[in-house]
Write a protein that holds these residues in place. Structure first.
Motif, PDB file in Angstrom:
ATOM      1  N   ASP A 225       0.804  -1.216   0.000  1.00  0.00           N
ATOM      2  CA  ASP A 225       0.000   0.000   0.000  1.00  0.00           C
ATOM      3  C   ASP A 225       0.839   1.270   0.000  1.00  0.00           C
ATOM      4  O   ASP A 225       0.451   2.289  -0.568  1.00  0.00           O
ATOM      5  N   ARG A 226       2.043   1.227   0.634  1.00  0.00           N
ATOM      6  CA  ARG A 226       2.794   2.459   0.854  1.00  0.00           C
ATOM      7  C   ARG A 226       4.086   2.576   0.050  1.00  0.00           C
ATOM      8  O   ARG A 226       4.583   3.685  -0.135  1.00  0.00           O
ATOM      9  N   ILE A 227       4.631   1.439  -0.429  1.00  0.00           N
ATOM     10  CA  ILE A 227       5.959   1.522  -1.054  1.00  0.00           C
ATOM     11  C   ILE A 227       6.023   0.894  -2.453  1.00  0.00           C
ATOM     12  O   ILE A 227       6.388   1.560  -3.426  1.00  0.00           O
ATOM     13  N   LEU A 228       5.673  -0.385  -2.577  1.00  0.00           N
ATOM     14  CA  LEU A 228       5.994  -1.126  -3.800  1.00  0.00           C
ATOM     15  C   LEU A 228       4.825  -1.399  -4.738  1.00  0.00           C
ATOM     16  O   LEU A 228       5.025  -1.589  -5.933  1.00  0.00           O
ATOM     17  N   GLY A 229       3.607  -1.465  -4.211  1.00  0.00           N
ATOM     18  CA  GLY A 229       2.501  -1.978  -5.010  1.00  0.00           C
ATOM     19  C   GLY A 229       2.494  -3.495  -4.932  1.00  0.00           C
ATOM     20  O   GLY A 229       3.508  -4.127  -4.601  1.00  0.00           O
TER      21      GLY A 229
ATOM     22  N   PRO B 113      -1.388   2.445  -3.660  1.00  0.00           N
ATOM     23  CA  PRO B 113      -2.582   3.198  -3.261  1.00  0.00           C
ATOM     24  C   PRO B 113      -2.314   4.445  -2.432  1.00  0.00           C
ATOM     25  O   PRO B 113      -2.937   5.482  -2.625  1.00  0.00           O
ATOM     26  N   HIS B 114      -1.357   4.374  -1.515  1.00  0.00           N
ATOM     27  CA  HIS B 114      -1.121   5.502  -0.607  1.00  0.00           C
ATOM     28  C   HIS B 114       0.378   5.636  -0.357  1.00  0.00           C
ATOM     29  O   HIS B 114       0.869   5.344   0.729  1.00  0.00           O
ATOM     30  N   PRO B 115       1.134   6.084  -1.373  1.00  0.00           N
ATOM     31  CA  PRO B 115       2.596   6.089  -1.266  1.00  0.00           C
ATOM     32  C   PRO B 115       3.120   7.034  -0.192  1.00  0.00           C
ATOM     33  O   PRO B 115       2.528   8.071   0.103  1.00  0.00           O
ATOM     34  N   LEU B 116       4.255   6.652   0.379  1.00  0.00           N
ATOM     35  CA  LEU B 116       4.915   7.494   1.373  1.00  0.00           C
ATOM     36  C   LEU B 116       5.481   8.746   0.700  1.00  0.00           C
ATOM     37  O   LEU B 116       6.038   8.678  -0.402  1.00  0.00           O
ATOM     38  N   SER B 117       5.332   9.881   1.358  1.00  0.00           N
ATOM     39  CA  SER B 117       5.975  11.101   0.873  1.00  0.00           C
ATOM     40  C   SER B 117       7.454  11.055   1.261  1.00  0.00           C
ATOM     41  O   SER B 117       7.878  10.200   2.053  1.00  0.00           O
TER      42      SER B 117
ATOM     43  N   ALA C   3      -8.632   3.272   1.147  1.00  0.00           N
ATOM     44  CA  ALA C   3      -7.294   3.652   1.600  1.00  0.00           C
ATOM     45  C   ALA C   3      -6.546   2.508   2.271  1.00  0.00           C
ATOM     46  O   ALA C   3      -5.360   2.634   2.590  1.00  0.00           O
ATOM     47  N   PHE C   4      -7.232   1.378   2.489  1.00  0.00           N
ATOM     48  CA  PHE C   4      -6.618   0.254   3.211  1.00  0.00           C
ATOM     49  C   PHE C   4      -6.852  -1.069   2.467  1.00  0.00           C
ATOM     50  O   PHE C   4      -7.111  -2.096   3.075  1.00  0.00           O
ATOM     51  N   GLN C   5      -6.740  -1.044   1.153  1.00  0.00           N
ATOM     52  CA  GLN C   5      -7.110  -2.217   0.357  1.00  0.00           C
ATOM     53  C   GLN C   5      -6.259  -3.438   0.684  1.00  0.00           C
ATOM     54  O   GLN C   5      -6.771  -4.471   1.115  1.00  0.00           O
ATOM     55  N   ALA C   6      -4.946  -3.349   0.452  1.00  0.00           N
ATOM     56  CA  ALA C   6      -4.087  -4.508   0.700  1.00  0.00           C
ATOM     57  C   ALA C   6      -4.008  -4.814   2.190  1.00  0.00           C
ATOM     58  O   ALA C   6      -3.907  -5.978   2.595  1.00  0.00           O
ATOM     59  N   GLN C   7      -4.085  -3.776   3.029  1.00  0.00           N
ATOM     60  CA  GLN C   7      -4.008  -4.007   4.463  1.00  0.00           C
ATOM     61  C   GLN C   7      -5.251  -4.718   4.993  1.00  0.00           C
ATOM     62  O   GLN C   7      -5.182  -5.482   5.954  1.00  0.00           O
ATOM     63  N   THR C   8      -6.408  -4.485   4.366  1.00  0.00           N
ATOM     64  CA  THR C   8      -7.608  -5.215   4.770  1.00  0.00           C
ATOM     65  C   THR C   8      -7.493  -6.681   4.372  1.00  0.00           C
ATOM     66  O   THR C   8      -7.964  -7.573   5.090  1.00  0.00           O
ATOM     67  N   MET C   9      -6.863  -6.952   3.232  1.00  0.00           N
ATOM     68  CA  MET C   9      -6.602  -8.349   2.872  1.00  0.00           C
ATOM     69  C   MET C   9      -5.647  -8.975   3.887  1.00  0.00           C
ATOM     70  O   MET C   9      -5.798 -10.151   4.252  1.00  0.00           O
TER      71      MET C   9
END
Length: 491
Positions: free
Chosen positions: A83-87, A213-217, A426-432
Motif C-alpha cells: 500500500d505504501r511503497i511497492l505496489g 494506493p497511498h505512497p509514502l511522501s 485507503a486500506f485495500q491490501a491491508q484489509t486483505m
C-alpha cells in the motif's frame, strides 16, 4: 474498481486471463509451503537417528501452530509495503524470492538453527506474497462484477491443486528417503512459480497491482524508515536479553504470539474505524466485517489442526498398512486440497448459476462454521466405538477432511471476495492482510490448544471444539440479517 476493462476477456474459464497467471503462481507457492508443512511436525518430533530433531510432541505441535500464526501475521508487513511503497506486483516478486531461500535453508541438515533461519525467511516472504496475490485477483474485477466470487473460487482451486500434489512428492521423499530432500523439493516448486510469474505477468495482468494506493511522501520515508530501524534494534535487544536471562522459552514465545494474534487484528479494526480516510459507508461495512472475522477465526482454528492434531492422529492412531503396502502419514495432508479441487468448480458453478439468488455472505459463513464443527464431532465416534488404544480406519480421517472442506468452500473463497469488497479504499491490501490475520489469530490460539491433545483427551478435545464450531455457526446464521444491512448494498 478494476485497473482495466476485463468484461470482454474470456480466455480462462470465462475470466480475465490474468487469473491464470495468479492461479499458477499461487499453485507453485502453495506446493512449496504445503510440501514443507506436510513434513514439518514429523521432522521435529521424529527421533534424531531417523533424521528428525527429537523434540517433544507437544512442543512440536505448538511450534507448528506458532509458525502458521507468524506466516499469516506477517501479512501485515506485506499489506503495508504494498500500500505504501511497492505496489502488489513487486511485493509478490520479493516475497517469492524470500520463500525460496527459506526452503533452501531447510533443505540442508543444519538442525534447529537451519529450522529457525528457514522459518524467518518463509514467514516474511509469505507475508509479502500471499495477501498481495489475492489483492491482485480482486483488482481484475469491478466490485459489482458477478464473476467475482466464481473467480476467487477458481483461484482457490489453484491454491489447493499445489497443496494436493505436494504431500505425494515432498512428503514421500521426506518420510521414505530423507527429510531434507523433501524440503529441497519445496524450494524447486517455489522457483518454478517465480519463473512463471516473471515471464507471464507483464502480458496478462496489464496494470493490475502496479498502483501504490497511498505512497509514502519524502518526509514520511525518513520518519518511517528510522522507526523501522529502531524497532529492529529493540527487538534484537529483547531477544538477546531474553536468551541471556533464560526467559526466551518456547512456552513464553507461544504465549506472546497468542496474545499478539488477538491484539493486532483489534488494533487494525480500531485504526481503520477511526481513520479520517474511512468514509461512513466504509465504517458500516467494517462493522459488518467484525462478526465475519470472528467466525473465520473459529473456522481456521479447526481447519488448521488438520496439519497438526490430525497429522499426529494419522501417524499414531490410524491404520496405515494394507495388504503389505504402507502409505505415508503425510499423504493425508493431500485430502483437504484434493477435495477442494474436486468440489470448488461445483461450488463456483452453483454460485454463478444462482446469481442474485445465492445465499448472502453471512449465511455462507454460518454454513462454513457448522461443517467445521461437524468435522471434529465425527472424530469422536471411532474413539467411543473402538477406544483410543486401537488403530482406527483411515475412512474417519477422510470423512473429517471432506466435511471441513465443504465448510471451507462456503467460507474461505467467499471470505477473500467479501474482504476485497468491504475494504476501505485507503486500506485495500491491508484489509486483505486483516483477513489473513484471522488465520494467524486462529493458529495463535492453536499454539496453546494443540498440546492438550493426546489419546486420553481425544474424545473431549474433538467433542468440545466441534460443539463450539456448530453453536457459533448457528449464532452467525441468526445475526445474518443485521450483518447484511451493515454491508450497505454489497452481498
Amino acid at each position: 474498481m478494476a485497473s482495466r476493462d476485463t468484461s470482454s476477456e474470456k480466455t480462462f474459464f470465462g475470466h480475465p486471463r490474468g487469473l491464470f497467471t495468479l492461479f499458477s503462481t499461487e499453485l507453485w507457492e502453495r506446493f512449496s509451503y504445503y510440501g514443507m508443512k506436510a513434513l514439518l511436525i514429523y521432522y521435529m518430533y521424529d527421533h534424531v537417528y531417523n533424521g528428525g530433531l527429537g523434540l517433544d510432541q507437544g512442543t512440536a505441535a505448538s511450534i507448528v501452530s506458532v509458525y502458521g500464526a507468524l506466516v499469516y501475521m506477517s501479512g501485515i508487513i506485506g499489506g503495508w509495503i504494498s500500500d505504501r511503497i511497492l505496489g502488489s506486483r513487486r511485493t509478490i516478486l520479493y516475497g517469492g524470492i524470500l520463500i525460496m531461500l527459506g526452503h533452501i535453508a531447510l533443505s540442508f541438515p543444519g538442525g534447529l538453527a537451519a529450522l529457525f533461519i528457514s522459518m524467518v525467511l518463509i514467514v516474511i516472504g509469505t507475508g509479502l506474497l500471499k495477501p498481495n496475490v489475492s489483492n491482485v485477483v480482486g483488482d481484475l474485477y469491478s466490485k459489482t462484477d458477478s464473476r467475482r466470487d466464481a473467480g476467487f473460487s477458481i483461484f482457490y482451486m489453484g491454491v489447493n491443486l499445489g497443496a494436493f500434489i505436494a504431500p505425494y512428492i515432498a512428503g514421500t521423499l521426506g518420510q521414505k528417503i530423507n527429510y531434507h530432500l523433501g524440503f529441497g523439493t519445496a524450494a524447486i516448486g517455489m522457483a518454478l512459480g517465480l519463473i512463471f510469474y516473471v515471464v507471464t505477468s507483464p502480458r496478462t495482468l496489464g496494470k493490475a497491482g502496479l498502483n501504490v494506493p497511498h505512497p509514502l511522501s519524502s518526509d514520511e520515508k525518513k520518519t518511517v524508515y528510522s522507526r523501522i530501524l529502531i524497532g529492529i534494534i529493540i527487538l534484537a535487544l529483547l531477544v538477546i536479553i531474553g536468551a541471556l536471562t533464560g526467559h526466551l522459552t518456547i512456552n513464553a514465545f507461544t504465549t506472546v504470539i497468542s496474545i499478539l494474534g488477538v491484539l493486532i487484528p483489534l488494533c487494525y479494526f480500531i485504526v481503520m474505524l477511526r481513520s479520517k480516510r474511512t468514509s461512513d459507508v466504509e465504517k458500516s461495512r467494517l462493522y459488518a466485517y467484525i462478526p465475519l472475522f470472528i467466525a473465520a477465526v473459529i473456522f481456521w482454528s479447526i481447519e488448521e489442526q488438520g496439519s497438526v492434531v490430525l497429522a499426529i492422529y494419522a501417524d499414531e492412531r490410524t491404520q496405515l498398512s494394507f495388504g503389505g503396502f504402507t502409505i505415508a502419514s503425510s499423504w493425508f495432508q493431500s485430502l483437504n486440497p484434493i477435495f477442494i479441487v474436486i468440489l470448488a468448480p461445483v461450488l463456483a458453478a452453483i454460485w454463478t448459476k444462482l446469481g442474485k439468488r445465492q445465499p448472502i455472505t453471512p449465511h455462507k459463513f454460518s454454513l462454513g462454521l457448522i461443517f467445521a464443527g461437524l468435522s471434529f464431532l465425527i472424530m469422536v465416534i471411532p474413539a467411543i466405538v473402538n477406544g483410543t488404544n486401537a488403530l482406527s480406519s483411515p475412512i474417519w480421517l477422510a470423512l473429517s477432511f471432506l466435511i471441513v472442506v465443504i465448510g471451507e468452500l462456503c467460507l474461505s473463497p467467499v471470505g477473500l471476495s467479501v474482504t476485497t469488497k468491504l475494504a476501505p479504499s485507503a486500506f485495500q491490501a491491508q484489509t486483505m492482510s486483516l483477513w489473513l490475520l484471522s488465520d494467524a489469530c486462529a493458529q495463535g490460539i492453536n499454539a496453546k490448544l494443540t498440546p492438550l491433545y493426546n489419546a486420553h483427551t481425544e474424545v473431549s478435545y474433538f467433542g468440545y471444539i466441534g460443539l463450539v464450531g456448530v453453536l457459533l455457526g448457528i449464532v452467525i446464521f441468526f445475526l445474518s440479517p443485521m450483518i447484511h444491512r451493515h454491508m450497505r448494498g454489497l452481498d
